[in-house]
Scaffold this motif. Sequence first.
Motif, PDB file in Angstrom:
ATOM      1  N   THR A  11       0.800  -0.948  -0.156  1.00 54.60           N
ATOM      2  CA  THR A  11      -0.218   0.103  -0.164  1.00 54.60           C
ATOM      3  C   THR A  11       0.808   1.384   0.195  1.00 54.60           C
ATOM      4  N   SER A  12       0.299   2.328  -0.659  1.00 59.11           N
ATOM      5  CA  SER A  12       1.106   3.480  -0.782  1.00 59.11           C
ATOM      6  C   SER A  12       0.279   4.708  -0.111  1.00 59.11           C
ATOM      7  N   HIS A  13       1.019   5.534   0.520  1.00 58.26           N
ATOM      8  CA  HIS A  13       0.287   7.015   1.265  1.00 58.26           C
ATOM      9  C   HIS A  13       0.889   7.946   0.754  1.00 58.26           C
ATOM     10  N   LYS A  14       0.261   8.962   0.288  1.00 55.98           N
ATOM     11  CA  LYS A  14       0.702  10.251  -0.149  1.00 55.98           C
ATOM     12  C   LYS A  14       1.183  11.331   1.162  1.00 55.98           C
ATOM     13  N   MET A  15       2.289  11.927   1.129  1.00 53.38           N
ATOM     14  CA  MET A  15       2.577  12.691   2.273  1.00 53.38           C
ATOM     15  C   MET A  15       3.078  13.964   1.895  1.00 53.38           C
ATOM     16  N   SER A  16       2.606  14.820   2.200  1.00 51.46           N
ATOM     17  CA  SER A  16       3.058  16.454   1.918  1.00 51.46           C
ATOM     18  C   SER A  16       4.473  16.690   2.852  1.00 51.46           C
ATOM     19  N   VAL A  17       5.640  17.080   2.356  1.00 48.89           N
ATOM     20  CA  VAL A  17       6.665  17.354   3.177  1.00 48.89           C
ATOM     21  C   VAL A  17       7.476  18.533   2.607  1.00 48.89           C
ATOM     22  N   HIS A  18       8.105  19.277   3.267  1.00 48.40           N
ATOM     23  CA  HIS A  18       8.856  20.185   2.750  1.00 48.40           C
ATOM     24  C   HIS A  18      10.394  20.009   2.637  1.00 48.40           C
ATOM     25  N   PRO A  19      11.094  20.215   1.413  1.00 50.89           N
ATOM     26  CA  PRO A  19      12.367  19.679   1.469  1.00 50.89           C
ATOM     27  C   PRO A  19      13.273  19.967   2.568  1.00 50.89           C
ATOM     28  N   GLN A  20      13.037  20.740   3.425  1.00 48.67           N
ATOM     29  CA  GLN A  20      13.978  20.944   4.771  1.00 48.67           C
ATOM     30  C   GLN A  20      13.490  20.399   6.074  1.00 48.67           C
ATOM     31  N   ASP A  21      12.340  19.713   6.050  1.00 46.99           N
ATOM     32  CA  ASP A  21      11.831  18.812   6.876  1.00 46.99           C
ATOM     33  C   ASP A  21      12.963  17.636   7.301  1.00 46.99           C
ATOM     34  N   THR A  22      13.186  17.257   8.546  1.00 45.70           N
ATOM     35  CA  THR A  22      14.091  16.427   8.733  1.00 45.70           C
ATOM     36  C   THR A  22      13.428  14.861   8.772  1.00 45.70           C
ATOM     37  N   VAL A  23      14.499  14.031   8.567  1.00 50.28           N
ATOM     38  CA  VAL A  23      13.998  12.645   8.467  1.00 50.28           C
ATOM     39  C   VAL A  23      13.346  12.382   9.845  1.00 50.28           C
ATOM     40  N   GLY A  24      13.706  12.705  10.957  1.00 48.99           N
ATOM     41  CA  GLY A  24      12.950  12.586  12.325  1.00 48.99           C
ATOM     42  C   GLY A  24      11.445  13.176  12.498  1.00 48.99           C
ATOM     43  N   SER A  25      11.438  14.483  11.676  1.00 48.62           N
ATOM     44  CA  SER A  25      10.019  15.062  11.660  1.00 48.62           C
ATOM     45  C   SER A  25       9.046  14.209  10.741  1.00 48.62           C
ATOM     46  N   LEU A  26       9.773  13.528   9.639  1.00 45.83           N
ATOM     47  CA  LEU A  26       8.989  12.763   8.726  1.00 45.83           C
ATOM     48  C   LEU A  26       8.394  11.531   9.525  1.00 45.83           C
ATOM     49  N   LYS A  27       9.362  11.034  10.226  1.00 48.21           N
ATOM     50  CA  LYS A  27       8.791   9.584  10.945  1.00 48.21           C
ATOM     51  C   LYS A  27       7.875   9.849  12.028  1.00 48.21           C
ATOM     52  N   THR A  28       8.119  11.189  12.660  1.00 50.11           N
ATOM     53  CA  THR A  28       6.908  11.694  13.364  1.00 50.11           C
ATOM     54  C   THR A  28       5.643  11.855  12.971  1.00 50.11           C
ATOM     55  N   ARG A  29       5.700  12.229  11.740  1.00 47.08           N
ATOM     56  CA  ARG A  29       4.313  12.514  10.793  1.00 47.08           C
ATOM     57  C   ARG A  29       3.824  10.925  10.537  1.00 47.08           C
TER      58      ARG A  29
END
Length: 157
Positions: A11-29
């Motif tokens: 399964t695939s999930h679309k997620m909006s991120v900013h290029p300067q978002d950290t990997v840690g903040s992506l994991k939190t999201r």
Amino acid sequence: MDINIIMLDGTSHKMSVHPQDTVGSLKTRIQQELSVPSETQKLVFINGVNTPLSDDSSPVSHYGVGPGASVSLLVTQPAPVQVLLKNEKGQTSTYEITPDETVGHFKSQVKRRENIPENQQRLIHEGREMTEPGCKLSHYNVKAMSTIYMTLRLRGG
């Protein structure tokens, strides 16, 4: 920018991120939106060579993640760590635990090895008695190579 988070089941999930978002903040999201604990996540950028997003403090753009990119989400189990138990005689034993292990489960391990009933054990770490059997050891700040002191409850009246 939108990226695709691909789960192991396909399964695939679309997620909006900013290029300067950290990997840690992506994991939190991902934890908030997909209910996957961040400490069990391993993210891999699928770019022909499968680049792991290993540094939680780096921005996703550091790994070349751009609009429309696919990031594979692998769910791992936390590795066991060793803790030390010092008993009332001053003897030290080593136990393997997982970060999400409860006080009650740890007491049952101690009972099997030391032959001391759970209700007679007083486990103390960093000056705090671990009294809640359903509470995780991490709540008491138990980490790798921590020393837990065991004393026995006094009998009688």
